[in-house]
Design an enzyme around this catalytic site. Structure first.
Site, PDB file in Angstrom:
ATOM      1  CD  GLU A  18      -3.356   8.569 -27.293  1.00 30.00           C
ATOM      2  OE1 GLU A  18      -4.562   8.246 -27.164  1.00 30.00           O
ATOM      3  OE2 GLU A  18      -2.954   9.731 -27.102  1.00 30.00           O
ATOM      4  CG  ASN A 149      -4.789  14.385 -28.484  1.00 26.37           C
ATOM      5  OD1 ASN A 149      -5.158  13.224 -28.605  1.00 26.37           O
ATOM      6  ND2 ASN A 149      -3.524  14.726 -28.365  1.00 26.37           N
ATOM      7  CG  ASP A 204      -3.145  12.992 -24.916  1.00 29.02           C
ATOM      8  OD1 ASP A 204      -3.717  12.601 -25.943  1.00 29.02           O
ATOM      9  OD2 ASP A 204      -1.938  12.780 -24.705  1.00 29.02           O
TER      10      ASP A 204
END
Length: 296
Positions: A18, A149, A204
């Protein structure tokens, strides 16, 4: 989608990669492995890789004005000195760490670090949005989402983008940079949650390019989509992973799109997508924006 060629950037496989963050002064890429409890750095020119283990799950990164990185972890905000590896607490977690952790984050043009949370039981919309401003934490809003997100800001700082992954929705806000206040939420994009009929994934992590378009990783969709500020689908990139997690622009010309992905996936998916968990890179035609710096 076939005009792009996404290839592996890193050799390491993440459990949950991430928060890719390009550091222009260092010409390096940072990212985290949330469930691997680590921060990574790789310099494209030399291939030099460094890893910092963490005691608490890291999720979002920001460049600090005084050097090093600001790290949002489950335990709270930390400062990482990337020279000597020393960690220093900045602010404790403003939530119950048994059920919640920080997730996606982004710095605005005034140097504030916006970071939303994920409410892990997922049985109600109990995630929250926080802002770290010069060492002080404030709550921007609470509830109405489960998994925060997709944070990004328009080039002029007047628009904030945000996604709730669980709701498959991206929202656009008018943003007052002087006060750090979003208002007038409008749905930018609503993606289908029907996994049996032409499912394209759920939103995302994201970033914005120099032309103001919104680039979004579609988890379980195997693609990155490029949306106009009005939500029109302008382009998409097919990926050799099913679960991309976040995107950022980097390289000397800011025309390399770096994409993190999840590697903690079912065996049949990993067999079909062997690059799962790796950081990918793809050359694009438009430049991105250099990341904003957190002002301490």
């Amino acid at each position: 989608m076939n005009e792009y060629q996404a290839v592996a950037f890193s050799h390491e496989t993440m459990l949950v990669g991430e928060s890719p963050l390009w550091h222009p002064a260092e010409q390096t890429l940072y990212w985290v492995d949330i469930e691997g409890f680590a921060i990574h750095r790789l310099q494209p020119a030399t291939g030099q890789h460094r890893k910092w283990p963490m005691a608490s799950e890291p999720s979002a990164l920001a460049i600090c004005d005084g050097g090093g990185l600001l790290v949002a972890t489950r335990a709270g905000f930390m400062h990482l000195d990337t020279e000597d590896g020393m960690l220093k607490a900045v602010a404790p977690a403003p939530y119950d760490t048994a059920t919640t952790r920080f997730n996606d984050g982004k710095v605005d043009a005034a140097g504030r670090f916006w970071v939303g949370t994920i409410y892990e039981p997922r049985d109600k919309q109990a995630a929250e949005m926080f802002v770290l401003e010069r060492g002080a934490v404030r709550k921007a809003w609470s509830g109405g989402m489960t998994n925060s997100n997709g944070l990004a800001f328009s080039p002029d700082g007047s628009v904030m983008y945000h996604a709730d992954t669980a709701a498959h929705r991206v929202t656009r806000y008018a943003y007052d940079l002087a006060s750090g206040t979003p208002s007038d939420p409008q749905v930018l994009a609503q993606f289908s949650a029907d996994k049996t009929n032409n499912y394209g994934g759920r939103p995302d992590g994201a970033t914005v390019d120099s032309e103001g378009n919104y680039w979004l990783a579609m988890f379980e969709g195997g693609r990155v989509v490029k949306l106009s500020p009005q939500g029109e689908l302008l382009d998409q990139i097919a990926l050799p992973v099913r679960c991309p997690t976040m995107v950022t622009f980097g390289g000397e010309d800011l025309k390399t799109l770096y994409i993190t992905s999840a590697g903690k996936r079912p065996a049949e998916e990993l067999a079909q997508y062997p690059l799962s968990g790796r950081v990918l890179q793809v050359r694009v035609k438009v430049a991105g924006l250099a990341p904003q710096v957190y002002i301490s």
